[in-house]
Design a protein around this motif. Structure first.
Motif, PDB file in Angstrom:
ATOM      1  N   GLN A 241      98.467  48.294 -11.288  1.00 24.29           N
ATOM      2  CA  GLN A 241      97.965  47.373 -12.305  1.00 24.29           C
ATOM      3  C   GLN A 241      98.145  45.922 -11.837  1.00 24.29           C
ATOM      4  O   GLN A 241      99.022  45.631 -11.019  1.00 24.29           O
ATOM      5  CB  GLN A 241      98.700  47.584 -13.627  1.00 24.29           C
ATOM      6  CG  GLN A 241      98.528  48.988 -14.204  1.00 24.29           C
ATOM      7  CD  GLN A 241      98.942  49.062 -15.642  1.00 24.29           C
ATOM      8  OE1 GLN A 241      98.225  48.653 -16.548  1.00 24.29           O
ATOM      9  NE2 GLN A 241     100.133  49.614 -15.882  1.00 24.29           N
TER      10      GLN A 241
ATOM     11  N   TYR B 241      95.979  51.541 -15.091  1.00 23.21           N
ATOM     12  CA  TYR B 241      97.080  52.486 -15.214  1.00 23.21           C
ATOM     13  C   TYR B 241      96.577  53.894 -14.916  1.00 23.21           C
ATOM     14  O   TYR B 241      95.492  54.292 -15.364  1.00 23.21           O
ATOM     15  CB  TYR B 241      97.645  52.429 -16.640  1.00 23.21           C
ATOM     16  CG  TYR B 241      98.716  53.453 -16.943  1.00 23.21           C
ATOM     17  CD1 TYR B 241     100.026  53.258 -16.516  1.00 23.21           C
ATOM     18  CD2 TYR B 241      98.418  54.612 -17.664  1.00 23.21           C
ATOM     19  CE1 TYR B 241     101.019  54.184 -16.800  1.00 23.21           C
ATOM     20  CE2 TYR B 241      99.404  55.545 -17.964  1.00 23.21           C
ATOM     21  CZ  TYR B 241     100.695  55.334 -17.520  1.00 23.21           C
ATOM     22  OH  TYR B 241     101.673  56.257 -17.804  1.00 23.21           O
TER      23      TYR B 241
ATOM     24  N   ASP C 243      99.922  53.465 -20.978  1.00 20.46           N
ATOM     25  CA  ASP C 243     100.068  52.014 -20.855  1.00 20.46           C
ATOM     26  C   ASP C 243      98.684  51.363 -20.863  1.00 20.46           C
ATOM     27  O   ASP C 243      97.891  51.579 -19.947  1.00 20.46           O
ATOM     28  CB  ASP C 243     100.804  51.703 -19.549  1.00 20.46           C
ATOM     29  CG  ASP C 243     101.054  50.223 -19.338  1.00 20.46           C
ATOM     30  OD1 ASP C 243     100.483  49.402 -20.075  1.00 20.46           O
ATOM     31  OD2 ASP C 243     101.831  49.885 -18.427  1.00 20.46           O
ATOM     32  N   THR C 244      98.401  50.584 -21.881  1.00 20.50           N
ATOM     33  CA  THR C 244      97.094  49.927 -21.985  1.00 20.50           C
ATOM     34  C   THR C 244      97.205  48.418 -21.796  1.00 20.50           C
ATOM     35  O   THR C 244      96.335  47.664 -22.223  1.00 20.50           O
ATOM     36  CB  THR C 244      96.444  50.227 -23.351  1.00 20.50           C
ATOM     37  OG1 THR C 244      97.322  49.772 -24.400  1.00 20.50           O
ATOM     38  CG2 THR C 244      96.168  51.705 -23.519  1.00 20.50           C
ATOM     39  N   SER C 245      98.273  47.964 -21.140  1.00 22.82           N
ATOM     40  CA  SER C 245      98.487  46.518 -21.005  1.00 22.82           C
ATOM     41  C   SER C 245      97.361  45.841 -20.231  1.00 22.82           C
ATOM     42  O   SER C 245      96.979  44.709 -20.555  1.00 22.82           O
ATOM     43  CB  SER C 245      99.838  46.248 -20.328  1.00 22.82           C
ATOM     44  OG  SER C 245      99.920  46.890 -19.073  1.00 22.82           O
TER      45      SER C 245
END
Length: 330
Positions: free
Chosen positions: A138, A119, A186-188
């Protein structure tokens, strides 16, 4: 020989100098851990950079970063076989290779997987200012599914992972804590990588993205260092340092290292930086000599054009006052 380094962002000066200093050939490989920068603008701008890189006596094995287009989204790239698995290449450039996420490569007998993407923490700044930002930065659900399927096929046993960002638990928050609110990004991708890391049996995990040098557990962040990849030196790595060509980056690197390895051990009333890259020393002791000489020896090749020929051994303590000129500039 195979080497690993961090993000280059379209600046290949250090790699060019490294090749010249080490007499590399296209049989040698340097793995770049994302944000290579040559699939950024598209068209003639990228082609001209690739054309110059094609002349380099080394092969570039590139992991996809977040500040660049994915090669499968560019019509000039073809999926071909190399290093025992599928990669993306353009016919014109036989030494520029982009990894396909989830493929299992063979480097010096080591099983290796590349997992690109991350991200962009500056996403909305880029969008607001009409800068380049890539929607597919991503890994997609299909990429994640493929990566997991591949790892499942080898019972989650692999030697090395090359990723752009890192597993969630290893995020170096100290690096950007003063400018980024980590709770608002966003750390997905990092969370997914953490799930993989929890299940994996691996030897070493290399990642870029954060522009730091750091080792923690089996995770190695790389940026300026050029690390030799050899199964015999995964524990005690061999690192090559090349002068940082950009003066601002060189200065930033110097003071980051100074604050870690000199400032805590030499009293601040004994030195003062002046004229940008000169340092005024006074009332040094022999112990201070040892600390400073060790530091200048260790990092000489980052900051000086000429390679280090012998260790620094100046007796600063023999002078009540002394000025060192151009301490981080050639």
């Amino acid at each position: 020989m195979i080497y690993i380094t961090g993000d280059v962002h379209r600046n290949f000066n250090e790699i060019k100098r490294f090749c010249n200093e080490n007499n590399t050939t296209k049989d040698d490989i340097i793995i770049i851990l994302g944000d290579v920068g040559i699939n950024f603008y598209g068209g003639i701008k990228d082609w001209s950079v690739k054309h110059s890189l094609e002349k380099l006596p080394i092969t570039l094995f590139c992991v996809h970063g977040n500040h660049e287009q994915r090669p499968f989204a560019i019509t000039t790239y073809n999926e071909v076989e190399k290093f025992g698995a599928k990669v993306y290449m353009e016919k014109e450039f036989d030494n520029i290779v982009f990894a396909k996420d989830g493929e299992i490569y063979n480097f010096n007998g080591l099983k290796c997987m590349a997992i690109g993407g991350a991200y962009s923490t500056d996403k909305y700044y880029r969008i607001t200012n009409n800068w380049k930002w890539f929607r597919n930065e991503q890994p997609s659900d299909s990429i994640k599914e493929y990566v997991e399927k591949q790892l499942e096929s080898i019972n989650w046993n692999i030697d090395l992972i090359f990723s752009h960002t890192c597993p969630f638990n290893y995020r170096p928050q100290e690096t950007f804590a003063h400018i980024i609110d980590f709770d608002k990004i966003d750390t997905s991708t990092e969370e997914w990588l953490q799930k993989l890391e929890n299940k994996l049996n691996y030897k070493k995990w290399y990642c870029g993205h954060f522009h730091i040098e750091k080792s923690i557990d089996k995770i190695r962040f790389a940026y300026d260092d050029i690390i030799e990849l050899d199964s015999s030196c995964l524990e005690n790595e061999t690192v090559h340092q090349v002068m940082i060509s950009d003066p601002r980056r060189r200065q930033k690197k110097f003071f980051e290292l100074w604050e870690k390895e000199v400032a805590p051990y030499i009293s601040k009333d004994k030195y003062e930086f002046c004229s940008g890259n000169d340092v005024f020393l006074k009332n040094f002791t022999e112990k201070d000599d040892e600390i400073l000489n060790k530091f200048l020896t260790k990092y000489h090749n980052f900051f000086k054009y000429l390679k280090l020929e012998k260790e620094y051994d100046t007796k600063y303590s023999e002078y009540s006052e002394i000025v060192l000129k151009h301490i981080f500039d050639f």
